[in-house]
Design a protein around this motif. Sequence first.
Motif, PDB file in Angstrom:
ATOM      1  N   GLU A 105       0.838  -1.202   0.000  1.00 16.53           N
ATOM      2  CA  GLU A 105       0.000   0.000   0.000  1.00 16.53           C
ATOM      3  C   GLU A 105       0.877   1.257   0.000  1.00 16.53           C
ATOM      4  OE1 GLU A 105      -2.151   0.493   3.578  1.00 16.53           O
ATOM      5  OE2 GLU A 105      -3.044   2.366   2.894  1.00 16.53           O
ATOM      6  N   ARG A 106       1.915   1.243   0.867  1.00 17.24           N
ATOM      7  CA  ARG A 106       2.800   2.415   0.953  1.00 17.24           C
ATOM      8  C   ARG A 106       3.569   2.613  -0.352  1.00 17.24           C
ATOM      9  NH1 ARG A 106       5.126   1.107   6.698  1.00 17.24           N
ATOM     10  NH2 ARG A 106       3.484   1.958   7.988  1.00 17.24           N
ATOM     11  N   ARG A 107       3.988   1.485  -0.948  1.00 20.49           N
ATOM     12  CA  ARG A 107       4.768   1.591  -2.187  1.00 20.49           C
ATOM     13  C   ARG A 107       3.953   2.328  -3.254  1.00 20.49           C
ATOM     14  NH1 ARG A 107       6.048  -3.932  -4.844  1.00 20.49           N
ATOM     15  NH2 ARG A 107       3.828  -3.730  -5.187  1.00 20.49           N
ATOM     16  N   ASN A 108       2.671   1.956  -3.374  1.00 25.16           N
ATOM     17  CA  ASN A 108       1.815   2.615  -4.361  1.00 25.16           C
ATOM     18  C   ASN A 108       1.648   4.095  -4.039  1.00 25.16           C
ATOM     19  OD1 ASN A 108       1.561   0.162  -5.546  1.00 25.16           O
ATOM     20  ND2 ASN A 108      -0.537  -0.215  -4.892  1.00 25.16           N
ATOM     21  N   ILE A 112      -7.767  -2.653   2.566  1.00 19.62           N
ATOM     22  CA  ILE A 112      -8.716  -3.378   3.430  1.00 19.62           C
ATOM     23  C   ILE A 112      -7.958  -4.341   4.342  1.00 19.62           C
ATOM     24  CG2 ILE A 112     -10.654  -5.004   3.451  1.00 19.62           C
ATOM     25  CD1 ILE A 112     -11.714  -3.667   0.936  1.00 19.62           C
ATOM     26  N   ALA A 113      -6.977  -5.044   3.775  1.00 17.67           N
ATOM     27  CA  ALA A 113      -6.189  -5.969   4.599  1.00 17.67           C
ATOM     28  C   ALA A 113      -5.449  -5.197   5.695  1.00 17.67           C
ATOM     29  CB  ALA A 113      -5.204  -6.741   3.729  1.00 17.67           C
ATOM     30  N   GLY A 114      -5.018  -3.971   5.366  1.00 18.01           N
ATOM     31  CA  GLY A 114      -4.287  -3.138   6.321  1.00 18.01           C
ATOM     32  C   GLY A 114      -5.115  -2.803   7.557  1.00 18.01           C
ATOM     33  N   ARG A 115      -6.445  -2.796   7.424  1.00 15.72           N
ATOM     34  CA  ARG A 115      -7.314  -2.489   8.580  1.00 15.72           C
ATOM     35  C   ARG A 115      -7.182  -3.523   9.679  1.00 15.72           C
ATOM     36  NH1 ARG A 115     -12.250   0.723   6.469  1.00 15.72           N
ATOM     37  NH2 ARG A 115     -13.265   0.250   8.440  1.00 15.72           N
TER      38      ARG A 115
END
Lengths: 193, 358
Positions: free
Chosen positions: A48-51, B218-221
Motif C-alpha cells: 500500500e505504501r509503495r503505491n 482493506i487488509a491493512g485495517r
Amino acid sequence: MASDSGYVDYVAVLGLEPDFKPADVRRVYRKKIKDLLIEISQVQVTEERRNRFLLAIAQLNAAFYILRDKDRCEKYLADRAQVMQIEEDWRAQADKTEASDQFRRQFDQALRDFLSVYMEELMLEAGRDPECVENSNWDAAHERHASSVLRRYRQQLFHEIHERLPFYDITQPVVDWDERSRFVAAIIAGEGQ
Amino acid sequence: MARAPQPKAQLTDAVIAKSFAHTVATGDIVNFRFLFISYSPLRQDSTEDINSPKYEYLLPPDENDPLYRSAFDLMRNPEILAHVRAQLNRQGPPQLPWEPLMRLADNAVRLNKLTAAAQAYEILRVRRRIQEEFLAQADAALDAGDIERGVRGYVMATGLDYDYAAFPEPLPAVPNYQERALILHGEYPKNPEDAVALQPSEEHVRTGLHYLLRNAEIAGRLETRPVALRIEFLQHWVHQTDPLWDEFAARYRKACGLAKEYGERLEREQRAEQGQQTLADEVEAARDTRDPRGISAALSGRTSLELEWWQYLKDMAYRHPASALFVTRQIVAKDLEIVMPRFRSDSELVRRLGLEAV
C-alpha cells in the motif's frame, strides 16, 4: 463555482504562490523530493505504501516538469480552468434535458482528455526527464509499476468528480442511510441471505 | 419476394413489469441494462420480440419466488412503470430508475453475486459508502469478538471492490487467485526460509490476509489486531469462502504422505550414489517408479502427470485460493519442478485448517 477537487492543482502540490517563478519551482521541487525520499528510506515499504509513494513521487515530478516550462505551464493552467468552466456550465444547465446532455458530453470528453494528459501521460513523461530522474531516482521499473497506479489514480479522480455531478444516467437516488445500515447489519448477521 | 415483417403486438405493462422484476429478483445487472438498449425486445420499435422462445430466459420461471414477488410489486408502481415506458420509447441512452436498481443490487448481495452488486451500486454512486458500511460493521463485530460476522462483513466488502485500473474502463474487481498465486510464487525460494509457507507466523498471516483479501487497504485495517485474532479470522475466511476446503485438506494430507515417501526415495538414491545401498534399498528402488509430479497432481486433484508446476498451482488456487499459502516450488530434477506441500510444524493456522497430518 465548480469544485476544485479532482482537478489536481500542481501549483498547490509544490506549495507555490500564484505568482511563482521558474527558479521557485526548481528550489521547492528539490526540497520536497529530497524530504520524500528520506521519508521512504525510514519506513518499511508495504504494498500500500509503495503505491502511495510512487504516486507522490510521480506527482512531484509532474508538477516540476509542467510548471518549470513556461509554455507547458500556461497550457496546463488554461486547460484546467477550461474543464472547470465546462463543469460549471453543465451544472447551470442540468435541469434542461437537451442542453444538459450536450454539456455533459462536452464535459465528459474534456475531463477524460485533461485527466489522461495531466494525471497520466505527463506524469510518466516527467519520469523520463533527466532532471527528474536525477532527483527522484525514477527508473524503468518504477515506470512499469506506476503505469497501473496512475491509471487507477486517474479513474479514481474521474469517479470522484463524476460522483458530485448531476445525475443523468440514473434518476436521482433518495438513499435512506439508516435503512442501508440495517440492510448491511442483516447481511452480516447472515439473515438476508 | 420478401414478406413484410408482421407488426409487433403492443407490449403490456404486465410483460414489462415481469421482465424487469425477474432481473431485479435475480440481481442480474446485465439483463437489466439489456432490457433498455436499442434492440431490447421490450422496445416497440425493435424487431426483437419478447414472446419469441429465445427470450424465455427474460421471464420468471417461478412467479411465487418471494424475491420475485417483491420485485414485481415494486415494478408495478405506476411511477416507476411510467418512467421505464418513457425510457423504452426514447432514442439515446436511457436514464435508469434508481429504486429497482437499488433493489437489484441488494438482491445480488443476498445471492452472493457481488460483482453484479458492485456494478449496480457504482451506477447508483453509493458503492464506496456501502463498502465502508460493511467494513465499519465488520470491525465492530470483530471488536465484540464475533469473528463469524466480522469475516462475513469483510467478504462482502472485498466482493464489492472496484478495479479502477482495469482497461479500458473500471470494472468490479473479480477474484483472480489463479493469477495472484503465480505472483506469490513468482520467485523460486533459494533458501527454504524464503518459501511463503515457511514464513514466521506473523508474516505468514500478513501475507495470507493481503493475498486473500486482494486489497492492501482493506487488509491493512486488520494489521493492528492481535495475531491470534487474525489467525481465527483467516480460518473463518477460508471456511466461509471455500465450502470444499475440507476435501482439499484431505488431498493435502495425502500429498504430504507422498512427499515424505519421495524424500525417502531421494535418500535411498543418495546412499546408492555413495555406494552404501542395502539390499532393501535395491528392492524398494526397483518397485518405486512413481513420478514426483504425482504430489502436485494429488494437491490439485488432477489425474494428469504431464503438467507444469504452475499449471497445478493455478488450478489449485482457482478452486481453493488459500491453498497457495501452504505449498512451495521444488526443483526435483534438472528440468523438472513441482509444487509440493510445505508448512511450519508450529503453525497454528495450519492446525486450524486441518492440514497437519494426523
